[in-house]
Design an enzyme around this catalytic site. Structure first.
Site, PDB file in Angstrom:
ATOM      1  N   SER A 328       0.800  -1.225   0.000  1.00 41.65           N
ATOM      2  CA  SER A 328       0.000   0.000   0.000  1.00 41.65           C
ATOM      3  C   SER A 328       0.832   1.274   0.000  1.00 41.65           C
ATOM      4  CB  SER A 328      -0.931   0.006   1.210  1.00 41.65           C
ATOM      5  OG  SER A 328      -1.875  -1.034   1.102  1.00 41.65           O
ATOM      6  N   ASP A 352     -17.499   1.470  -0.722  1.00 40.05           N
ATOM      7  CA  ASP A 352     -16.733   0.226  -0.538  1.00 40.05           C
ATOM      8  C   ASP A 352     -17.535  -0.784   0.283  1.00 40.05           C
ATOM      9  OD1 ASP A 352     -14.813  -1.739  -0.127  1.00 40.05           O
ATOM     10  OD2 ASP A 352     -13.966  -0.681   1.608  1.00 40.05           O
ATOM     11  N   HIS A 373     -15.151   0.065   4.037  1.00 37.13           N
ATOM     12  CA  HIS A 373     -15.029   1.372   4.676  1.00 37.13           C
ATOM     13  C   HIS A 373     -16.182   2.320   4.319  1.00 37.13           C
ATOM     14  CE1 HIS A 373     -10.660   0.225   5.077  1.00 37.13           C
ATOM     15  NE2 HIS A 373     -10.883   0.779   6.266  1.00 37.13           N
TER      16      HIS A 373
END
Length: 635
Positions: A328, A352, A373
């Site tokens: 990430s 999401d 999220h």
């Protein structure tokens, strides 16, 4: 009675025979004398210069004088590589009466072990130019020198030379960055300038020592000496002094380098720190390290084999050659690439549900938080490290645009000016896969690249360089490890520096920086624990790179995995955001979550550089790592 005929003497005939024989003898004597006189005349007149030179060489000898190798300092004048006096044993084969007998006597006098004897004979066979000394042993003890002196009359062609030998005071800490010198081998000898390296036995093998060999070595000199019949020097007749090598001042900060090494605490991995404005490499550590002093005089077989067979690969320079999925940590770069490509805008928002699906594909590419999220915009996608946002972004961009945009930050190429043997890493593309595997590129592979997985491989130096370029708002400054060579300062504008990254709107940098600041200071930030008590504004991004792939419905459980199959922990950071002074990349192999096991190391590095006396101690950082075991990031 029968009559007897007696031979009568003939004086005249005898005289003729005598005269003939005397004449022949005279002719022979005259011929031999003429031949002798002719030979003497040839030697004394025609060959006068040749034999005069040979005679002079029996009395006068020219000896090379090796130069003193340049010293290496850190940016603050701390000595990193020095020269220590030592005694070396050399042999000139052409002057030895019986080489084999001489070697046997030397082995006996030096008291060598079985393994040392094998190495000794191996060195004696090294090819050398005629009448050049072969280095047989280094760093002789006083006892060995005394034995050789007593038996000097039995050792024609053998000399004990006083020379300066390379020594590294902080060998393990600096081993990979500095590199080391070692004995010149046959291949190197054949390619070297004979006049410049006359009498030199050592050459830079790796790292800075190798890259700046021409500057550090200097120029050999010579001296003409008169010797006696046994070759002992009686007096010096003339000399050309050697030119010493240039001293080298590096950009490294020894204190910061040592802190990085101690923070790694023997774990496998790397920390690289760069000053964004100048490109100066402040620290470049690969752990575990090794004692580079062992390689100067020649490491023994057992020790070298132990280093090679060590599963932790201490000889491997992870900082410049280690290939890791970036995880990430690449999301800030991908966000900027998506903005430049037009695939997203600063206000793009997604919902999401915990996964992403390609059109007409039942496979679910999951977010690290399985329930998702919810509403995620660009800044929040960075703060919480949302995968779904970047799956979608990667699909919109496509692998061709993604490859182009990420290459602008230096991924998939060598980025430094003077770091020896740097790897290019791997920035995958459609063409690369076709050439490598003979296969087409699949959309699902683009999604993996979109979260720093799949084929994408980076080196710690590349990751730190990309972070420095990001901190500079796209201005490229090539990393360098040397600051001054002799009296010359390395220029900031270096050749082959990549083009700057220019965005349509400067505010896009601000949006990405804001998201990175929320990583360490925001309420939802994946590294918010690390950011507690920050005295400056920091932008950061955590990453957790999978070593192996999980199945569709498998869940990651570190406790059930063997240690070397666990995720790598990564973290990048730069600070202060308004005027970046340092950019850091941390990779800890098989440690787990980057926000837990790498972020605190990056914080300690930036604190040390920016706060100096207020920086936390290494023990405090270790204590924090032990207590902060909750991994709030899963990818």
């Amino acid at each position: 009675m029968p009559q007897r005929s007696d031979k009568l003497k003939n004086p005249e005939q005898e005289l003729r025979i005598f005269r003939a024989r005397a004449l022949l003898a005279l002719v022979v004597v005259l011929a031999l004398t003429s031949l002798l006189i002719g030979r003497l005349a040839y030697l004394q007149v025609v060959q006068h210069d040749v034999y005069s030179t040979r005679s002079e060489n029996n009395r006068v000898r020219v000896e090379p004088l090796p130069p003193n190798r340049g010293l290496i300092y850190d940016r603050n004048g701390v000595l990193l590589a020095e020269n220590r006096p030592t005694y070396n044993l050399t042999l000139v084969r052409e002057r030895a009466e019986d080489v084999d007998e001489t070697l046997e006597l030397l082995v006996e006098l030096l008291g060598l072990t079985g393994e040392d004897v094998a190495t000794f004979y191996e060195r004696s066979q090294q090819w050398q130019r005629p009448f050049q000394p072969v280095l047989l042993a280094s760093d002789l003890s006083e006892k060995q020198i005394a034995r050789l002196a007593i038996n000097r009359h039995k050792l024609p062609g053998v000399e004990v030379e006083a020379q300066l030998l390379r020594y590294y005071p902080n060998a393990e800490i600096m081993a990979h960055a500095l590199g080391y010198v070692g004995r010149i081998n046959a291949e190197e000898l054949a390619n070297l300038d004979a006049s410049r390296y006359a009498g030199t036995h050592f050459i830079g093998k790796t790292g800075v020592e190798r890259f700046y060999e021409d500057a550090l070595h200097g120029q050999a000199g010579l001296r003409k000496v008169e010797t006696n019949a046994r070759g002992r020097v009686l007096r010096e007749l003339g000399r050309t002094d050697p030119v010493p090598g240039k001293d080298l001042t590096l950009t490294l900060d020894k204190s910061l380098q040592q802190l990085a090494y101690e923070l790694m605490d023997g774990r496998r991995g790397s920390i690289v720190a760069i000053q964004p404005s100048s490109g100066e490499i402040l620290a470049m550590v690969s752990t575990p390290g090794f004692d580079s002093n062992q390689f100067v005089t020649g490491i023994d077989r057992a020790s070298y084999q132990a280093l090679q067979e060590n599963l932790d690969l201490p000889l491997f320079n992870r900082a410049i050659r280690g290939h890791y999925p970036p995880g990430s940590t690449i999301k800030p770069f991908l966000a900027l690439g998506g903005l430049a490509d037009g695939a997203i805008t600063p206000d793009t928002t997604i919902n999401d549900p915990g996964y992403y699906q390609l059109p007409n594909d039942s496979r679910r590419y999951r977010n690290w938080l399985r329930w998702g999220h919810g509403r995620v915009d660009l800044e929040r996608s960075l703060a919480v490290s949302n995968n779904t946002f970047y799956y979608s972004l990667a699909h919109e961009m496509g692998i061709d645009s993604l490859h182009e945009q990420m290459s602008n930050f230096g991924f998939g190429q060598r980025v430094s000016h003077d770091v020896q043997s740097e790897s290019t890493g791997l920035m995958p593309s459609r063409e690369w896969k076709r050439e490598r595997f003979g296969q087409t590129w699949y959309p699902g592979e683009t999604l993996s690249v979109g979260i720093g997985q799949g084929y994408w491989q980076v080196t710690p130096l590349q990751l730190a360089t990309a972070t420095a370029t990001l901190a500079n708002r796209g201005e490229w400054v090539k990393p360098r490890i040397a600051r001054e060579v002799g009296d010359s300062t390395l220029p900031t504008d270096l050749p082959d520096t990549p083009d700057d990254i220019n965005l349509a709107q400067d505010s896009w940098w601000d949006r990405v920086f804001s998201g990175m600041e929320k990583v360490v200071s925001g309420r939802e930030g994946t590294a918010r624990r690390m950011g507690q008590g920050l005295e400056y504004r920091m932008g950061g991004k955590s990453g957790t790179a999978q070593v192996f792939s999980l199945g569709q419905d498998q869940r990651y459980d570190a406790d059930e995995l063997k240690e070397r199959l666990r995720d790598h922990a990564l973290f990048i950071a730069f600070a202060p955001i308004e005027d970046p002074q340092i950019a850091v990349a941390v990779i800890v192999e098989n440690a787990g979550g980057g926000s837990t096991h790498a972020a605190h190391l990056a914080r300690a590095m930036t604190d040390e550089w920016l706060l100096e006396d207020e920086a936390p101690e290494v023990d405090e950082v270790r204590e924090t790592l032990e207590t902060d075991t909750h991994n709030v990031e899963g990818n």
